[in-house]
Scaffold this active site. Sequence first.
Site, short mmCIF file in Angstrom:
data_model
loop_
_atom_site.label_atom_id
_atom_site.label_comp_id
_atom_site.label_asym_id
_atom_site.label_seq_id
_atom_site.Cartn_x
_atom_site.Cartn_y
_atom_site.Cartn_z
N HIS A 21 0.83 -1.21 0.00
CA HIS A 21 0.00 0.00 0.00
C HIS A 21 0.87 1.26 0.00
O HIS A 21 0.58 2.22 -0.70
CB HIS A 21 -0.93 0.00 1.21
N ASP A 118 -6.71 5.41 1.57
CA ASP A 118 -6.59 4.02 1.18
C ASP A 118 -7.96 3.34 1.37
O ASP A 118 -8.68 3.67 2.32
CB ASP A 118 -5.55 3.36 2.11
N1 UDP Z 1 -8.20 -5.00 1.83
C1 UDP Z 1 -9.30 -4.64 2.49
N2 UDP Z 1 -9.40 -4.91 3.79
C2 UDP Z 1 -8.42 -5.52 4.45
C3 UDP Z 1 -7.28 -5.89 3.77
C4 UDP Z 1 -7.19 -5.61 2.46
O1 UDP Z 1 -10.20 -4.05 1.95
O2 UDP Z 1 -8.59 -5.74 5.62
C5 UDP Z 1 -8.12 -4.70 0.42
C6 UDP Z 1 -6.79 -4.10 0.08
O3 UDP Z 1 -6.86 -2.69 0.13
C7 UDP Z 1 -6.55 -4.57 -1.31
C8 UDP Z 1 -7.32 -5.88 -1.40
O4 UDP Z 1 -8.21 -5.90 -0.30
O5 UDP Z 1 -7.09 -3.65 -2.22
C9 UDP Z 1 -6.41 -7.07 -1.37
O6 UDP Z 1 -5.79 -7.09 -0.11
P1 UDP Z 1 -4.68 -8.12 0.28
O7 UDP Z 1 -4.49 -8.04 1.76
O8 UDP Z 1 -5.01 -9.42 -0.30
O9 UDP Z 1 -3.41 -7.61 -0.46
P2 UDP Z 1 -2.51 -6.35 -0.21
O10 UDP Z 1 -2.88 -5.34 -1.26
O11 UDP Z 1 -2.74 -5.85 1.19
O12 UDP Z 1 -1.13 -6.89 -0.41
#
Ligand code: UDP
Length: 455
Positions: A21, A118
């Site tokens: 992020h 975010d």
């Molecule tokens: N995401 C979310 N809530 C969470 C964790 C992640 O909405 O608690 C969103 C995050 O912003 C991303 C997507 O879900 O767009 C995929 O998240 P993941 O944790 O799989 O991957 P990351 O992007 O964190 O490596």
Amino acid sequence: MATTDVTAPHVALFPCAGMGHLLPFLRVAAMLASRGCTVTIITAQPTVSAAESDQLSSFFAIHPQINRLEFRLLPYKKSKFTNEDPFFIQIESIVNSVHLLHPILSSLLPSLSAIVADFPVISSISQLAIDLSISLYIVITTSARFFSLMAYLPRLAHDNYPKRNDCIEVPGLGPIPVSNIPPPMLNPNHFFSENIRSNVLSLNKVKGILINTFNWFESEAIQALSSSSSGVAPLLPVGPFESFEIGKAHNLPWLDEQTPESVIFISFGSRTALSKDQIRELGTGLEKSGCKFLWVLKTSKVDKDDKDDRDEILGESFLERTKEQGLVVKGWVNQEQILAHPAIGGFVSHCGWNSVIEAARLGVPILAWPQHGDQKVNAEVVEKAGLGLLVGDWGWGGEKLVDKNEIADKIKELMLGKNTTRAKEVKEKARHAREINGTSEGLLRGLIDSFQSKE
Ligand code: UDP
Ligand code: UDP
Ligand code: UDP
């Protein structure tokens, strides 16, 4: 010293937890600053990983015109979720601390034109944006394809979730196999699905959605998200985000000695560690493939805990046998610089979205070995765009031990196939998107204009 041009729009960026992020937010920050915006980055402290704090220090050292606003989080309060992931815990802490930003943001000078936050904090920050009369934008750090699925989640009835062998039909996307959807997303009691659901329901409070993709690469999902029935605010595919460290020298003399496109790069991103058994199986697979390799070895989710010794895990005899064939490094490397190196001809990737889009921008074919979260759906994008190959069904991370021979075969298939030609076409399309009259650049300039208008 930070810029105080009162005529320039002042934008506050607010990234969440993890390098996946932070890096895209820093890229957006540099892109906005180089196009005339005054930029403040809100950095939640303490960070989860050492990589994040190191990255922040070096970023602000090379971008003195960008302001840093340190935001000390309240201590973590145990929540209703059994949450063990340190990155998710950080998101919860950020959400619980957001109200403290009100007096800080209202006193910033020049006053803010916009907050770019975010996804995981939209529902908590949207009221703040309304109270301060500041427009709220967000950055999506995953693919448009996975975001479509996230946006669709509230429409799936809790008691009627599809079974593992089914597919989900997201309008405009065609069927997505349930086996590619991360199980926590279909578990209504999991933090992951709850966080997505509540933030999707707040998307109507957002003025625009920046996403690190480009029209040509994900036209289907972008079109679906842009249609009025998606219920989603204007989507701004302004990617691929630019690198902010162009020209910085890397320090891998071994790589400089290799012939063009002969080396496969292996990395599973910033927060995915394979099991020790899988690491050894991968090592033998690489050796058996006969291909040159550069491998970033990671043995724990958070880098501060990564104390395992490379030689002990892989064995001295492995390292001795492969000393001409490859290089195994531990610790943070600059992945963009490695992918840009002429010796790199392929990339074994977990398909974290930043990695996928970097490979697209730099024209490196991917062997997609997704492990968690959005990565299997991101890997579908890789395959559809012709940017690389998918491994077979190798399960979710840790679900099964993938055999060395299968790994060796797939690596040979990638490195000996004709994948680089297509990957270079993808690179060209990415370059066009970012040109002055390209789709992504046009949207970015329009966005900066809209920061100036208050309504
Ligand atoms: N995401 C979310 N809530 C969470 C964790 C992640 O909405 O608690 C969103 C995050 O912003 C991303 C997507 O879900 O767009 C995929 O998240 P993941 O944790 O799989 O991957 P990351 O992007 O964190 O490596
Ligand atoms: N990265 C890097 N060096 C490393 C590991 C990761 O530069 O040693 C960068 C990588 O280039 C990408 C980001 O960290 O920009 C990781 O994000 P991604 O979405 O690929 O995966 P995640 O780490 O979120 O799973
Ligand atoms: N995980 C990860 N990278 C990701 C997404 C998840 O390292 O991009 C971690 C996650 O935090 C968890 C483990 O991998 O500790 C398994 O994740 P998953 O989301 O599949 O299920 P969970 O164990 O959280 O229910």
